[in-house]
Design an enzyme around this catalytic site. Structure first.
Site, mmCIF file in Angstrom:
data_model
loop_
_atom_site.group_PDB
_atom_site.id
_atom_site.type_symbol
_atom_site.label_atom_id
_atom_site.label_comp_id
_atom_site.label_asym_id
_atom_site.label_seq_id
_atom_site.Cartn_x
_atom_site.Cartn_y
_atom_site.Cartn_z
ATOM 1 C CG HIS A 479 -2.234 0.689 0.978
ATOM 2 N ND1 HIS A 479 -2.478 1.473 -0.128
ATOM 3 C CD2 HIS A 479 -3.379 0.722 1.717
ATOM 4 C CE1 HIS A 479 -3.711 1.949 -0.070
ATOM 5 N NE2 HIS A 479 -4.276 1.514 1.039
ATOM 6 C CG ASP A 483 -2.862 5.205 -4.174
ATOM 7 O OD1 ASP A 483 -2.215 5.123 -3.111
ATOM 8 O OD2 ASP A 483 -2.741 6.154 -4.977
#
Length: 508
Positions: A479, A483
């Site tokens: 992450h 995204d």
């Protein structure tokens, strides 16, 4: 004839190295593949073998010099005409006589590959006194990445096993001695190696440490006796200094080091007396230790998140069923599901390139190619062979590569080069019956796709309930670089390509 010794390929993104140590001097006799010098990069230590037998000529790059890839290191005068070579051999001839015996041939650890400095002797296939043929397998070594079989360099009788099963040996260690071998070119490297080692044996502390290690020790305020060297003959490398500094900083400052000692067995619950005798304690293999460390490092380093979706496999299964016989007849390999998933992932990675990227410090490195890692379970543990440039391969080429890599993985024949450089990984837990799972990233990659078991389930299709072969897909991603929108988009594109394979042909 003069033969040039040049800097070998140093690995991805490595363009230069420092000459750490020369093991030979001008005039010394050298054998083919005998180690001449050691180069040190910012990532790995690389040993440079002799490309031919002969006498050491000129050393062009001295210790401490920085050299680029393919730079000239030294020259070798090929052949046996060099006078200094025989002169160097008789002087210490008395030393190897008791070790190898008359006509004995040393069995040495073969080249283990970049960044691998030691191995564990896992199995001996021969016992002392057994007759051996040339190239017959004597033992198997296990590194933290691959298993390496050691063949007999000559025919004869196994006279001595120097490194028993379970012993850890470095990259230049002697494993055994074969006696009764025909005298020829084979014993020469043993004598030469003994000459090189014999000079240092009397004063092992005179071995020069790596220049970068000396600098690091000076900066850290450490002396050589405070650092444990893991290089050849106990040489201190830069990474040894880093480990020593890390150990010192993590050590408790208070004079109560006794307290952590009893904490070691704490993670394990007490065992009842009646059960203790029925337990078996087995040492973890080096491969298993490496797998455990890398997986835990991945969890500690990356911000791993997993998103799920499901795919209707009807169209892929129908296409495979229709063409599998023709495909196998023409290409000589079976048409499986992995080629469809590989193609679908390559297609989706073009649209969401951050899933195919990696983090390097404060930079993001985007890969304009796909080196697809395919996780494979083996008796020794999990390995991930890499199919290079999978995005430019056909279905048949992908299936052939997967079949060939899978067989080599199960046989323990994969080289380290075949498991390095992957940009994305596919893991198929469905072959073991897994219905859903959350795969762990393979650092430094930023994405891994988990395939699962195909199971018939009722689905609503155009307002009607129909039974369809469904598979859950899981994408674990970092992450920090990917995204949620990009991760979901990637998985949806994979789903769309599999549910309508014509999209792959039309590049949609």
């Amino acid at each position: 004839m003069t033969i040039e010794v040049r800097v070998p390929t140093l690995g991805e993104s490595v363009t230069e190295a420092t000459v750490a140590t020369w093991f030979k001097k001008p005039g010394d006799a050298v054998a083919v593949d005998e180690m001449l010098c050691e180069l040190e990069t910012d990532k790995v230590t690389v040993e440079v073998p002799a490309p031919a037998a002969g006498a050491m000529g000129e050393i062009v790059a001295a210790e401490g010099e920085t050299v680029g890839v393919d730079a000239l290191l030294a020259t070798i005068t090929a052949g046996e005409g060099a006078a200094p070579a025989p002169a160097a051999a008789p002087a210490p001839a008395a030393a190897p006589a008791p070790t190898a015996g008359g006509g004995g041939v040393d069995v040495m650890v073969p080249t283990l590959g970049e960044s691998v400095t030691e191995a564990t002797v896992s199995t001996w296939f021969k016992q002392v006194g057994d007759a051996v043929a040339q190239d017959e397998m004597l033992c198997e070594l296990e590194t933290d990445k691959v298993s390496v079989e050691v063949p007999a360099p000559a025919a004869g009788v196994l006279a001595e096993i120097v490194a028993p099963e379970g012993a850890t040996v470095n990259a230049s260690a002697k494993l055994a001695v074969i006696s009764g071998a025909a005298a020829g070119a084979v014993p020469a490297p043993a004598v030469a190696a003994t000459v090189a080692g014999g000079g240092d044996s009397a004063g092992g502390k005179d071995i020069a440490n790596a220049p970068s290690a000396e600098k690091a020790m000076a900066e850290a305020g450490l002396s050589a006796d405070q650092v444990r060297g893991t290089g050849r003959d106990g040489r201190i490398m830069k990474e040894d200094v880093v480990s020593a500094v890390a150990a010192a900083s993590s050590a408790p400052v208070s004079p109560a080091p006794v307290a952590p000692a009893p904490a070691a067995p704490a993670p394990r619950a007490p065992v009842a007396a009646q059960d203790a005798g029925r337990e078996e304690r087995v040492r973890m293999t080096r491969l298993r230790q490496t797998i455990a460390k890398r997986l835990k490092d991945a969890q500690n380093t990356a911000a791993i998140l997993t998103t799920f979706n499901e795919v209707d496999m009807t169209e892929v299964m129908a296409l495979r069923s229709q063409y599998k016989d023709q495909f196998e007849k023409k290409h000589g390999v079976r048409l499986g599901f992995m080629s469809f998933f590989t193609k679908a992932c390559c297609h989706a990675l073009k649209e969401v390139p951050e899933v195919n990227a990696e983090i390097d410090g404060t930079d993001i490195v985007y890969k304009n190619f796909v080196h697809m890692g395919v996780a494979a379970g083996t008796p020794q543990g999990l390995v991930v062979p890499v199919i290079r440039d999978a995005d430019s391969m056909s279905f048949a080429a992908i299936e052939k590569a997967i079949a060939e890599k899978g067989k080599r993985a199960r046989d323990g024949k994969l080289s380290m080069e075949e498991m390095q450089g992957g940009t994305f990984t596919i893991s198929n837990g469905g072959v073991y019956g897994s219905l859903m799972s959350s795969p762990i990233l393979n650092p430094p990659q930023s994405g891994i796709l988990g395939m699962h078991k195909i199971q018939d389930r009722p689905m609503v299709i155009n307002g009607e309930i129909k039974i369809r072969p469904m598979m859950y897909l899981a994408l674990s991603y970092d992450h920090r670089i990917v995204d949620g929108k990009g991760a979901v988009t990637f998985l949806v594109r994979v789903k769309e390509a599999l549910e309508d394979p014509r999209r792959l042909l039309m590049d949609l």
